[in-house]
Write an enzyme that holds these catalytic residues in place. Structure first.
Site, PDB file in Angstrom:
ATOM      1  N   CYS A   2       0.814  -1.216   0.000  1.00 38.94           N
ATOM      2  CA  CYS A   2       0.000   0.000   0.000  1.00 38.94           C
ATOM      3  C   CYS A   2       0.854   1.275   0.000  1.00 38.94           C
ATOM      4  O   CYS A   2       1.959   1.281   0.535  1.00 38.94           O
ATOM      5  CB  CYS A   2      -0.882   0.034   1.227  1.00 38.94           C
ATOM      6  N   ARG A  27       5.293  -0.249  -6.010  1.00 34.79           N
ATOM      7  CA  ARG A  27       5.250  -1.013  -4.767  1.00 34.79           C
ATOM      8  C   ARG A  27       4.313  -2.218  -4.872  1.00 34.79           C
ATOM      9  O   ARG A  27       4.371  -3.115  -4.043  1.00 34.79           O
ATOM     10  CB  ARG A  27       4.782  -0.112  -3.623  1.00 34.79           C
ATOM     11  N   TRP A  73      -3.031  -2.710  -1.474  1.00 31.80           N
ATOM     12  CA  TRP A  73      -2.674  -4.112  -1.751  1.00 31.80           C
ATOM     13  C   TRP A  73      -3.477  -4.919  -0.752  1.00 31.80           C
ATOM     14  O   TRP A  73      -3.250  -4.825   0.450  1.00 31.80           O
ATOM     15  CB  TRP A  73      -1.181  -4.299  -1.530  1.00 31.80           C
ATOM     16  N   ASN A  99      -1.927   2.474   5.723  1.00 31.69           N
ATOM     17  CA  ASN A  99      -1.057   1.322   5.452  1.00 31.69           C
ATOM     18  C   ASN A  99      -0.893   0.569   6.757  1.00 31.69           C
ATOM     19  O   ASN A  99      -0.739   1.190   7.805  1.00 31.69           O
ATOM     20  CB  ASN A  99       0.332   1.770   4.999  1.00 31.69           C
ATOM     21  N   GLY A 100      -0.853  -0.752   6.696  1.00 35.40           N
ATOM     22  CA  GLY A 100      -0.654  -1.542   7.916  1.00 35.40           C
ATOM     23  C   GLY A 100      -1.892  -2.348   8.235  1.00 35.40           C
ATOM     24  O   GLY A 100      -2.733  -2.597   7.359  1.00 35.40           O
ATOM     25  N   GLU A 480      19.278 -17.083  -6.257  1.00 32.27           N
ATOM     26  CA  GLU A 480      18.787 -15.776  -6.682  1.00 32.27           C
ATOM     27  C   GLU A 480      18.438 -15.784  -8.177  1.00 32.27           C
ATOM     28  O   GLU A 480      17.462 -15.159  -8.604  1.00 32.27           O
ATOM     29  CB  GLU A 480      19.817 -14.687  -6.340  1.00 32.27           C
ATOM     30  N   LYS A 484      14.767 -14.855  -9.717  1.00 38.38           N
ATOM     31  CA  LYS A 484      14.509 -13.842 -10.753  1.00 38.38           C
ATOM     32  C   LYS A 484      13.625 -14.423 -11.844  1.00 38.38           C
ATOM     33  O   LYS A 484      12.692 -13.791 -12.307  1.00 38.38           O
ATOM     34  CB  LYS A 484      15.808 -13.326 -11.386  1.00 38.38           C
ATOM     35  N   GLU A 487      10.009 -14.950 -10.535  1.00 40.66           N
ATOM     36  CA  GLU A 487       9.310 -13.692 -10.237  1.00 40.66           C
ATOM     37  C   GLU A 487       8.742 -13.015 -11.463  1.00 40.66           C
ATOM     38  O   GLU A 487       7.608 -12.542 -11.438  1.00 40.66           O
ATOM     39  CB  GLU A 487      10.296 -12.688  -9.608  1.00 40.66           C
ATOM     40  N   HIS A 503      20.882 -36.767  -5.528  1.00 35.95           N
ATOM     41  CA  HIS A 503      20.090 -37.273  -4.406  1.00 35.95           C
ATOM     42  C   HIS A 503      18.590 -37.069  -4.616  1.00 35.95           C
ATOM     43  O   HIS A 503      17.833 -37.078  -3.648  1.00 35.95           O
ATOM     44  CB  HIS A 503      20.539 -36.598  -3.108  1.00 35.95           C
ATOM     45  N   LYS A 599       6.718  -4.733  -3.948  1.00 31.02           N
ATOM     46  CA  LYS A 599       8.116  -4.335  -3.780  1.00 31.02           C
ATOM     47  C   LYS A 599       8.515  -4.336  -2.316  1.00 31.02           C
ATOM     48  O   LYS A 599       9.601  -4.759  -1.958  1.00 31.02           O
ATOM     49  CB  LYS A 599       8.312  -2.943  -4.384  1.00 31.02           C
TER      50      LYS A 599
END
Ligand code: G6P
Length: 604
Positions: A2, A27, A73, A99-100, A480, A484, A487, A503, A599
């Site tokens: 948010c 965001r 959001w 927000n929150g 990472e 990427k 995502e 294995h 984000k």
């Protein structure tokens, strides 16, 4: 997640607010809304969907000199027009963007409903709007303080009252709120991005503070009405940092900015005379630093993978046992906090809720924690004992690239620093300082050649799934890299330590499943080549990111400039960012705002 923006001044608030919302889009959000005061009443427009859809739906002549706006959001209730912010009290006089999360919202809501208050959304925020209206005493700031003393939870808030149209009241508890000071106008926002165009100075609210902001001034108090003193600081962010600068996507811009970003992380920190790094912000003496026996890194997402990379550097250079753990795991396992462990919290935004809570848990139990953070003045940067700022500049793309790389560089600086206070000799110190200084040029060289990566990306975009493998230093690079690809291209990708293939995962290797292998030219080269042979003998296609050509062991090789072995992971990660980027382009994905992701994850 948010985002909040507010404006009070002499211009029409509407375009300023819409521009602010557009700056907050990165965001991640699913609905947006705006409220302005006009002729003593609130005009509110909000809807599910994009900011540009909201802008198109606004009445042409909507205006007002004070207003608040929000990108939401969804947490409480689905993304819908009704659940979008701003939320109003029953009489339609008070508007709130938030927000929150208010933890006791359900109980409070039932109580209010029993008293005859009717609700028009499923949100916790509407509860706040109703409470503020009920506390009306002719002073909005006081009403907000009284209402907030009745709730538990996290919030960044902006509140508008149609009866007091000269001001916005703000409050912060666990979710950032900034005041942007301009000329005869003030803004407020949850993120610097929404302030840069119109404000010259910024004021960060602390947790437990309430502010009243008019066009010409602001005042702040604690929740129990004691005045607080705030100093405004110059806005450090450049407007251009929030523009794509001719690139099609922020992600590509940020990938290509990496030579400069690495340079900024290193600037002033390489001490060639004593073959060490200079880290002025640690706030720990050499003696205190020498006394640590272990390092434990906590972070989320890509920052966690950077933490794994950093733990490897710390172990090999400072000879300290070092580990990394996702912050959300750490905070809920009642961790034993040891006085001789150095904790390191890593975060681009400095606002990730789980990382912040983990830092607070460490501090509560008497531990020492350093931050490796990008956003100056962010919550995590202020909650830690000291730390290293990345200075990488704002990162807008949801998929982290330059911040991830600079986190790894910051870890290298920390590892050299701790190493030189312990067992790392001057020759190794010199070698690493030189290696660090050479990174920006090597990164620039690597980023110049994208053709092979584009071809490899087109090839990988045609598969539903891929493996990424690496060993020891290469494993966090693989993790990472797979992150990427997942995502932004939505291709399923899993990373494994290379030796783990046999294995279990080897059962899936086939001509239809490509493996991306991280193959540095180091002491594990032979072992890595053996893993490639295992894949070759099952006809699995291989794309290697390597220092050497590798002959017939790989179908495709992306060659990366060699650095010092301990620093190699930093550059080996760069082609994987471009691989994911071009694969996502080939698939027509929304690069900067991938589905379901935000984000900055400011709630659990
Ligand atoms: C979100 C982002 C990730 C990021 C993670 C941690 O999930 O989508 O890209 O790595 O949060 O963010 P931080 O700001 O703490 O580094």
């Amino acid at each position: 997640m948010c985002g909040i923006v507010g404006y009070v001044g002499r211009q029409n608030a509407v375009p300023v607010l819409l521009e602010g919302l557009a700056r907050l889009e990165y965001r991640g959000y699913d609905s947006a809304g705006i409220a302005v005061v006009r002729n003593g009443s609130l005009r509110v427009h909000k809807q599910a969907g994009k900011v540009r859809e909201l802008a198109a739906a606004l009445p042409k002549r909507l205006n007002g000199q004070v207003g608040i706006a929000h990108t939401r959001w969804a947490t409480h209730g689905v993304p819908s027009d009704a659940n979008a912010h701003p939320h109003l009290d029953m009489s339609g006089r008070i508007a709130v963007v938030h927000n929150g999360m208010i933890e006791d919202a359900a109980v409070l809501r039932r109580r209010l409903e029993a008293d005859g208050i009717s609700f028009s959304s499923e949100t916790d925020t509407e509860v706040l709007a109703q409470l503020i209206a009920l506390e009306d005493c002719g002073d909005l700031e006081e009403a907000v303080r009284r209402a907030l003393s009745k709730v538990h939870g996290a919030y960044g808030l902006a509140v508008l009252d149609a009866n007091q149209p000269d001001r916005i009241v703000l409050a912060r508890n666990g979710s950032p709120v900034l005041i942007g000071v301009g000329e005869r106008q003030m803004l407020c926002a949850s993120d610097m991005a929404a302030l840069v165009r119109h404000a010259q100075q910024v004021v960060h609210l602390e947790d437990g503070e309430v502010a009243s902001v008019t066009a010409d001034s602001f005042s702040t108090t604690t929740l129990d009405a004691r005045p607080t003193v705030k100093t405004a600081t110059s806005l450090s962010a450049e407007d251009a940092d929030y523009e794509r600068g001719g690139h099609e996507h922020f992600m590509l811009k940020e990938i290509l900015e990496q030579p400069d970003a690495i340079d900024a992380t290193l600037r002033g920190r390489l001490d060639t005379r004593f073959a060490t790094s200079r880290l002025g912000g640690l706030n720990l003496t050499a003696r205190e630093l020498r006394a640590f026996r272990r390092v434990h890194v906590i972070a989320c997402g890509s920052a966690f993978y950077a933490g794994l990379m950093g733990a490897g550097m710390l172990e090999s250079l400072a000879r300290l046992p070092a580990s990394a753990e996702p912050a959300a795991e750490f905070r809920y396992r009642n961790p034993v906090i040891e006085p001789d462990t150095l904790y390191v919290a890593v975060s681009q935004s400095g606002e990730t809720a789980d990382t912040l809570a983990a830092v607070e848990e460490i501090r509560r139990k008497g531990g020492r924690v350093l931050g490796i953070v990008n956003v100056p003045g962010s919550s995590i940067s202020r909650a830690v004992d000291g730390g290293i700022y990345l200075h990488a500049g704002p990162e807008i793309s949801v998929a982290s690239t330059k911040a991830f790389t600079c986190m790894a560089v910051a870890f290298a600086l920390l590892a050299v620093h701790l190493g030189r206070l312990r067992d790392l000799g001057p020759a190794d110190g010199e070698r690493l300082i030189r290696g660090l200084a050479e990174l920006p040029a090597k990164a620039a060289e690597l980023l110049q050649h994208q053709d092979e990566i584009v071809q490899a990306a087109n090839w990988i975009s045609a598969t539903p799934s891929a493996f990424y493998i690496g060993r020891v230093r290469g494993y966090p690079v693989a993790l990472e890299g797979a992150q990427k690809l997942k995502e932004i291209s939505y291709i399923h990708a899993e990373a494994y330590p290379a030796a783990e293939l046999k294995h279990g995962p080897l059962a899936l290797v086939s001509p239809q499943l490509p493996t991306v292998a991280i193959v540095p030219d180091d002491e594990l080269l032979e072992k890595n080549l053996a893993s490639l042979e295992q894949i070759n003998s099952r006809s699995g296609p291989v794309l290697a990111v390597a220092h050497l050509p590798l002959g017939s062991l790989a179908d495709r090789v992306i060659q990366v400039p060699k650095s010092e072995p301990e620093l190699d992971p930093i550059l080996l990660g760069l082609p994987l960012q471009l691989l994911a980027y071009h694969a996502a382009i080939a698939l027509g994905r929304d690069i900067d705002q991938p589905r379901n992701l935000a984000k900055s994850v400011t709630v659990e």
